[in-house]
Motif scaffolding. Structure first.
Motif, short mmCIF file in Angstrom:
data_model
loop_
_atom_site.label_atom_id
_atom_site.label_comp_id
_atom_site.label_asym_id
_atom_site.label_seq_id
_atom_site.Cartn_x
_atom_site.Cartn_y
_atom_site.Cartn_z
N ALA A 16 0.85 -1.19 0.00
CA ALA A 16 0.00 0.00 0.00
C ALA A 16 0.89 1.25 0.00
CB ALA A 16 -0.91 0.00 1.22
N ALA A 17 0.42 2.30 -0.66
CA ALA A 17 1.19 3.54 -0.72
C ALA A 17 1.37 4.12 0.68
CB ALA A 17 0.47 4.55 -1.62
N ASP A 18 2.62 4.35 1.04
CA ASP A 18 2.93 4.93 2.35
C ASP A 18 4.11 5.87 2.14
OD1 ASP A 18 2.89 5.48 5.02
OD2 ASP A 18 3.39 3.47 5.69
N ILE A 19 5.13 5.79 2.96
CA ILE A 19 6.32 6.60 2.73
C ILE A 19 6.94 6.23 1.38
CG2 ILE A 19 8.60 7.22 3.58
CD1 ILE A 19 6.34 8.25 5.30
N GLY A 75 4.28 17.42 -3.56
CA GLY A 75 4.85 18.03 -2.37
C GLY A 75 5.94 17.18 -1.75
N LEU A 76 5.91 17.08 -0.41
CA LEU A 76 6.93 16.32 0.30
C LEU A 76 6.91 14.85 -0.11
CD1 LEU A 76 9.12 15.98 2.45
CD2 LEU A 76 7.29 15.75 4.17
N ARG A 77 5.70 14.30 -0.26
CA ARG A 77 5.62 12.88 -0.65
C ARG A 77 6.18 12.68 -2.06
NH1 ARG A 77 2.63 9.35 2.40
NH2 ARG A 77 1.62 10.25 4.23
N GLY A 78 5.97 13.65 -2.93
CA GLY A 78 6.55 13.56 -4.25
C GLY A 78 8.07 13.57 -4.20
N TRP A 79 8.62 14.43 -3.34
CA TRP A 79 10.08 14.47 -3.17
C TRP A 79 10.60 13.13 -2.65
CZ3 TRP A 79 13.46 13.86 0.89
CH2 TRP A 79 14.78 14.28 0.68
N LEU A 80 9.89 12.55 -1.68
CA LEU A 80 10.30 11.26 -1.15
C LEU A 80 10.29 10.19 -2.23
CD1 LEU A 80 8.35 11.27 2.25
CD2 LEU A 80 10.84 11.34 1.97
N THR A 81 9.26 10.20 -3.08
CA THR A 81 9.17 9.21 -4.14
C THR A 81 10.28 9.37 -5.16
OG1 THR A 81 6.78 9.04 -3.85
CG2 THR A 81 7.68 8.27 -5.95
N ARG A 82 10.61 10.60 -5.50
CA ARG A 82 11.69 10.84 -6.46
C ARG A 82 13.01 10.29 -5.97
NH1 ARG A 82 9.00 15.82 -6.93
NH2 ARG A 82 10.47 16.90 -5.58
N HIS A 83 13.21 10.33 -4.65
CA HIS A 83 14.50 9.94 -4.08
C HIS A 83 14.40 8.66 -3.24
CE1 HIS A 83 16.06 13.83 -5.36
NE2 HIS A 83 14.98 14.39 -4.83
N GLN A 84 13.32 7.89 -3.39
CA GLN A 84 13.07 6.79 -2.45
C GLN A 84 14.13 5.70 -2.48
OE1 GLN A 84 9.19 5.11 -3.21
NE2 GLN A 84 9.71 4.39 -5.24
N ALA A 85 14.76 5.47 -3.62
CA ALA A 85 15.81 4.46 -3.67
C ALA A 85 16.99 4.85 -2.79
CB ALA A 85 16.27 4.24 -5.11
N TRP A 86 17.35 6.15 -2.83
CA TRP A 86 18.46 6.63 -2.01
C TRP A 86 18.07 6.70 -0.53
CZ3 TRP A 86 23.09 6.87 -4.18
CH2 TRP A 86 23.17 7.02 -5.57
#
Length: 342
Positions: free
Chosen positions: A129-132, A145-156
């Motif tokens: 399920a979509a979370d962090i 927003g913030l969640r978009g930023w997290l998704t862009r960099h989630q691998a790192w």
């Protein structure tokens, strides 16, 4: 004629039963539980002896490793691997989950059993399920927003975020219990309160306040990292069933969505047997020491049916999972790429 989904699994189940691999290993688990308890007692003794020195921080990583062992025992109890008696498994789970870790056993069982029933199913598996983090392009498309930023960099960010996993598990368990009623909630709540009181008392009775704060931060962060490293290889980047597509039988549903990790005794110990993820998902009640014995049978059965059997090294399992997380965030990164001027 093609086999039915049920008939693909039935011969394997029969062969595993004939080998006695679904039988309990009470002695093995008794030794494991006692050894872990002695390790925890040794750490507590060490804290009492050297708590006034900063050298006590050396014990924090040791306690984190032992906490992960404790979680693995609770996990196995939740799958009824330890005893034939349901009440015994529950008691072991409550002691190792609620009392020793401060994590709700009932919450974990509910969430984890739903995951096992439909691994990597976007509508049914709570672990995807979509979370962090998000695991599909559809989930990523809604992030701003913030969640978009997290998704862009989630691998790192994946491994740094796992440092908070231990705390997140505790918080999720508390939220779950707030919605429950009856005796089970009282029992679980009392054990969680006993854990909190015992943990704080141990720290403040053996360590100066500054030492206690740093010790807690190291312990909880490394505990979360250890669990994250154990869970990460299992399903990330593997097949995700199409909710509107072909319905898979038990064998394909569990094998195609899971990944094994090659290794020896050290890998088995470090990952708590979860490196045999395919076997564990096919036979969740199978005792941990039997998983490696079932592996050749499962691998051969999949080969005979032409079903892919995913197995890789520990490092490559992380690489594959991180590559998937990176690919999911790619569309959001592309949206930020400046358009070249004519």
């Amino acid at each position: 004629l093609p086999r039915s989904p049920g008939s693909e699994f039935t011969p394997l189940l029969r062969a595993v039963k004939e080998r006695g691999l679904l039988g309990r290993r009470t002695g093995w688990y008794a030794r494991t539980i006692v050894t872990n308890a002695l390790g925890l007692a040794a750490v507590v003794t060490g804290m009492a002896l050297v708590g006034g020195s900063w050298w006590v921080l050396v014990l924090a990583p040791v306690l984190a490793v032992l906490s992960a062992r404790t979680a693995f025992i609770g996990h196995d109890a939740g799958h009824a691997q330890i005893s034939e008696n349901r009440a015994t498994n529950r008691r072991i789970g409550l002691i190792h989950g609620n009392l020793l870790l401060g994590m709700s056993y009932a919450w974990w069982n509910d969430k984890h059993n739903r995951h096992h029933a439909n691994p990597n199913h976007i509508d049914k598996d709570p672990d995807v399920a979509a979370d962090i983090l998000v695991l599909t392009s559809g989930q990523a498309a809604t992030r701003t927003g913030l969640r978009g930023w997290l998704t862009r960099h989630q691998a790192w960010l994946f491994f740094p975020l796992t440092l908070l996993e231990g705390i997140a598990l505790k918080v999720s368990g508390l939220r779950y219990l707030r919605r429950q009623t009856g005796r089970a909630r009282l029992v679980e709540g009392a054990l969680l309160a006993a854990h909190a009181a015992g943990y704080v008392t141990l720290l403040l009775a053996t360590l100066p306040l500054a030492h206690a704060i740093v010790f807690t931060a190291i312990h909880q962060a490394l505990f979360g990292l250890h669990l994250g490293m154990a869970f990460a290889p299992n399903h990330k980047g593997m097949e995700m069933p199409d909710p509107d597509g072909e319905k898979w039988g038990h064998l394909r549903r569990q094998v195609l969505t899971s990944r094994n990790v090659r290794g020896g005794v050290l890998t088995d110990w470090f990952l708590g047997g979860l490196n045999y993820q395919i076997e564990h998902h096919l036979f969740p009640g199978m005792p941990r020491p039997h998983l490696r014995l079932a592996q050749p049978m499962v691998r051969a059965h999949c080969r005979d049916l032409g079903i892919p059997y995913a197995e890789t090294s520990l490092v490559d399992s992380y690489r594959q999972g991180l590559r998937h997380l990176h690919a999911v965030g790619e569309p959001l990164r592309a949206d930020l790429t400046p358009t070249p001027r004519a």
